[in-house]
Design a protein around this motif. Structure first.
Motif, PDB file in Angstrom:
ATOM      1  N   UNK A  41       0.819  -1.214   0.000  1.00 37.84           N
ATOM      2  CA  UNK A  41       0.000   0.000   0.000  1.00 37.84           C
ATOM      3  C   UNK A  41       0.855   1.266   0.000  1.00 37.84           C
ATOM      4  N   UNK A  42       2.162   1.105  -0.186  1.00 34.86           N
ATOM      5  CA  UNK A  42       3.047   2.256  -0.289  1.00 34.86           C
ATOM      6  C   UNK A  42       3.494   2.838   1.038  1.00 34.86           C
ATOM      7  N   UNK A  43       3.293   2.105   2.127  1.00 38.56           N
ATOM      8  CA  UNK A  43       3.718   2.586   3.436  1.00 38.56           C
ATOM      9  C   UNK A  43       5.006   1.888   3.836  1.00 38.56           C
ATOM     10  N   UNK A  44       5.867   2.594   4.509  1.00 39.37           N
ATOM     11  CA  UNK A  44       7.153   2.052   4.928  1.00 39.37           C
ATOM     12  C   UNK A  44       6.976   1.094   6.093  1.00 39.37           C
ATOM     13  N   UNK A  45       7.794   0.028   6.109  1.00 38.58           N
ATOM     14  CA  UNK A  45       7.662  -0.952   7.189  1.00 38.58           C
ATOM     15  C   UNK A  45       8.077  -0.391   8.546  1.00 38.58           C
ATOM     16  N   UNK A  46       8.869   0.687   8.566  1.00 42.96           N
ATOM     17  CA  UNK A  46       9.242   1.245   9.868  1.00 42.96           C
ATOM     18  C   UNK A  46       8.182   2.192  10.424  1.00 42.96           C
ATOM     19  N   UNK A  47       7.104   2.397   9.690  1.00 46.94           N
ATOM     20  CA  UNK A  47       6.010   3.242  10.162  1.00 46.94           C
ATOM     21  C   UNK A  47       4.963   2.462  10.950  1.00 46.94           C
ATOM     22  N   UNK A  48       5.003   1.142  10.891  1.00 50.61           N
ATOM     23  CA  UNK A  48       3.935   0.316  11.450  1.00 50.61           C
ATOM     24  C   UNK A  48       4.051   0.232  12.971  1.00 50.61           C
ATOM     25  N   UNK A  49       2.906   0.366  13.642  1.00 48.36           N
ATOM     26  CA  UNK A  49       2.853   0.272  15.097  1.00 48.36           C
ATOM     27  C   UNK A  49       1.898  -0.857  15.469  1.00 48.36           C
ATOM     28  N   UNK A  50       2.380  -1.754  16.325  1.00 53.91           N
ATOM     29  CA  UNK A  50       1.557  -2.868  16.793  1.00 53.91           C
ATOM     30  C   UNK A  50       1.562  -2.894  18.310  1.00 53.91           C
ATOM     31  N   UNK A  51       0.504  -3.449  18.884  1.00 51.39           N
ATOM     32  CA  UNK A  51       0.419  -3.583  20.335  1.00 51.39           C
ATOM     33  C   UNK A  51       1.452  -4.571  20.845  1.00 51.39           C
ATOM     34  N   UNK A  52       2.074  -4.257  21.967  1.00 51.26           N
ATOM     35  CA  UNK A  52       3.119  -5.118  22.521  1.00 51.26           C
ATOM     36  C   UNK A  52       2.577  -6.432  23.064  1.00 51.26           C
ATOM     37  N   UNK A  53       1.381  -6.401  23.609  1.00 53.34           N
ATOM     38  CA  UNK A  53       0.856  -7.593  24.277  1.00 53.34           C
ATOM     39  C   UNK A  53       0.153  -8.523  23.310  1.00 53.34           C
ATOM     40  N   UNK A  54      -0.719  -7.976  22.476  1.00 53.75           N
ATOM     41  CA  UNK A  54      -1.550  -8.839  21.642  1.00 53.75           C
ATOM     42  C   UNK A  54      -1.236  -8.758  20.154  1.00 53.75           C
ATOM     43  N   UNK A  55      -0.279  -7.928  19.772  1.00 53.10           N
ATOM     44  CA  UNK A  55       0.087  -7.816  18.369  1.00 53.10           C
ATOM     45  C   UNK A  55      -0.923  -7.091  17.515  1.00 53.10           C
ATOM     46  N   UNK A  56      -1.946  -6.499  18.126  1.00 55.22           N
ATOM     47  CA  UNK A  56      -2.955  -5.779  17.351  1.00 55.22           C
ATOM     48  C   UNK A  56      -2.287  -4.657  16.561  1.00 55.22           C
ATOM     49  N   UNK A  57      -2.608  -4.584  15.293  1.00 57.29           N
ATOM     50  CA  UNK A  57      -2.036  -3.557  14.441  1.00 57.29           C
ATOM     51  C   UNK A  57      -2.749  -2.240  14.736  1.00 57.29           C
ATOM     52  N   UNK A  58      -2.009  -1.277  15.274  1.00 54.12           N
ATOM     53  CA  UNK A  58      -2.585   0.025  15.568  1.00 54.12           C
ATOM     54  C   UNK A  58      -2.655   0.878  14.306  1.00 54.12           C
ATOM     55  N   UNK A  59      -1.772   0.617  13.383  1.00 54.05           N
ATOM     56  CA  UNK A  59      -1.750   1.342  12.123  1.00 54.05           C
ATOM     57  C   UNK A  59      -0.340   1.779  11.787  1.00 54.05           C
ATOM     58  N   UNK A  60      -0.257   2.732  10.880  1.00 45.97           N
ATOM     59  CA  UNK A  60       1.031   3.288  10.479  1.00 45.97           C
ATOM     60  C   UNK A  60       1.093   4.733  10.952  1.00 45.97           C
ATOM     61  N   UNK A  61       2.273   5.142  11.376  1.00 49.55           N
ATOM     62  CA  UNK A  61       2.432   6.539  11.796  1.00 49.55           C
ATOM     63  C   UNK A  61       2.089   7.450  10.628  1.00 49.55           C
ATOM     64  N   UNK A  62       1.417   8.533  10.942  1.00 50.49           N
ATOM     65  CA  UNK A  62       1.066   9.505   9.909  1.00 50.49           C
ATOM     66  C   UNK A  62       1.976  10.706  10.050  1.00 50.49           C
ATOM     67  N   UNK A  63       2.657  11.057   8.965  1.00 49.30           N
ATOM     68  CA  UNK A  63       3.628  12.150   9.011  1.00 49.30           C
ATOM     69  C   UNK A  63       3.013  13.515   8.710  1.00 49.30           C
ATOM     70  N   UNK A  64       1.705  13.558   8.567  1.00 47.03           N
ATOM     71  CA  UNK A  64       1.044  14.834   8.285  1.00 47.03           C
ATOM     72  C   UNK A  64       0.801  15.068   6.807  1.00 47.03           C
ATOM     73  N   UNK A  65       1.303  14.190   5.970  1.00 48.11           N
ATOM     74  CA  UNK A  65       1.109  14.323   4.537  1.00 48.11           C
ATOM     75  C   UNK A  65      -0.293  13.874   4.137  1.00 48.11           C
ATOM     76  N   UNK A  66      -0.509  13.760   2.832  1.00 49.90           N
ATOM     77  CA  UNK A  66      -1.827  13.322   2.371  1.00 49.90           C
ATOM     78  C   UNK A  66      -2.153  11.898   2.835  1.00 49.90           C
ATOM     79  N   UNK A  67      -3.416  11.652   3.064  1.00 47.73           N
ATOM     80  CA  UNK A  67      -3.877  10.336   3.499  1.00 47.73           C
ATOM     81  C   UNK A  67      -4.078   9.475   2.250  1.00 47.73           C
ATOM     82  N   UNK A  68      -3.399   8.329   2.171  1.00 48.48           N
ATOM     83  CA  UNK A  68      -3.532   7.470   0.992  1.00 48.48           C
ATOM     84  C   UNK A  68      -4.963   6.939   0.837  1.00 48.48           C
ATOM     85  N   UNK A  69      -5.299   6.589  -0.382  1.00 50.25           N
ATOM     86  CA  UNK A  69      -6.623   6.027  -0.661  1.00 50.25           C
ATOM     87  C   UNK A  69      -6.827   4.747   0.154  1.00 50.25           C
TER      88      UNK A  69
END
Length: 172
Positions: A41-69
């Motif tokens: 989806x064009x997002x960098x792998x170092x932007x991804x945030x997951x929960x430490x306990x359950x691995x739930x994907x919180x999403x990708x950090x947003x740098x303030x730029x345009x929101x992808x489709x």
């Protein structure tokens, strides 16, 4: 943190160590599959945030730029926008990737009640050197633990193992 009541167990049994290795391999596959969805989806792998306990994907950090489709911002993270077709597809791909819980080990419960009752507690696990350690915030009902695989140790023994591992890591 007052850890006088912490209960720590150590396992060196092959069944526990083998399971720990299986979990590690499964976690690597999980990370690879999650990263593949985000990078597709064009997002960098170092932007991804997951929960430490359950691995739930919180999403990708947003740098303030345009929101992808197919994405929207929630809690400062880019998450799939399930109100769109593309967002639903992204969410389905992410939901299909099952997190391998590292707390599921032979002879040690993942949850337990503290000895004498009370609320459920969650175990914390880690590998240090040639052993796997399980930590509880309070002593738990011992009948839930397979004593052939796990031995309760003094907190000082645990801290010695942690410090030895940290020293070894600093030398490396």
């Amino acid at each position: 943190m007052d850890d006088r009541n912490v209960a720590v167990y150590r396992a060196t049994a092959p069944a526990v160590l083998d399971r720990w290795q299986e979990i590690g391999n499964a976690l690597e596959r999980w990370r690879t599959e999650i990263m593949a969805v985000f990078t597709a989806e064009g997002l960098s792998d170092d932007d991804i945030t997951a929960g430490d306990v359950d691995g739930a994907i919180l999403g990708a950090r947003h740098d303030g730029g345009p929101v992808p489709e197919g994405w929207r911002i929630r809690g400062g993270h880019l998450v799939p926008h399930r109100g769109t077709r593309k967002g639903k597809q992204i969410a389905e791909r992410l939901n299909a990737i099952v997190y391998p819980d590292p707390r599921v080990l032979p002879g040690m419960p993942k949850f337990a009640r503290r000895a004498g009752g009370g609320p459920k507690l969650l175990v914390g696990v880690e590998r240090i050197g040639d052993a796997v350690y399980a930590r509880w915030a309070r002593p738990i009902e011992e009948d839930r633990i397979d004593k052939a695989l796990w031995q309760r140790i003094k907190l000082s023994e645990y801290y010695c193992a942690v410090e030895a591992a940290q020293e070894q890591e600093a030398r490396a």
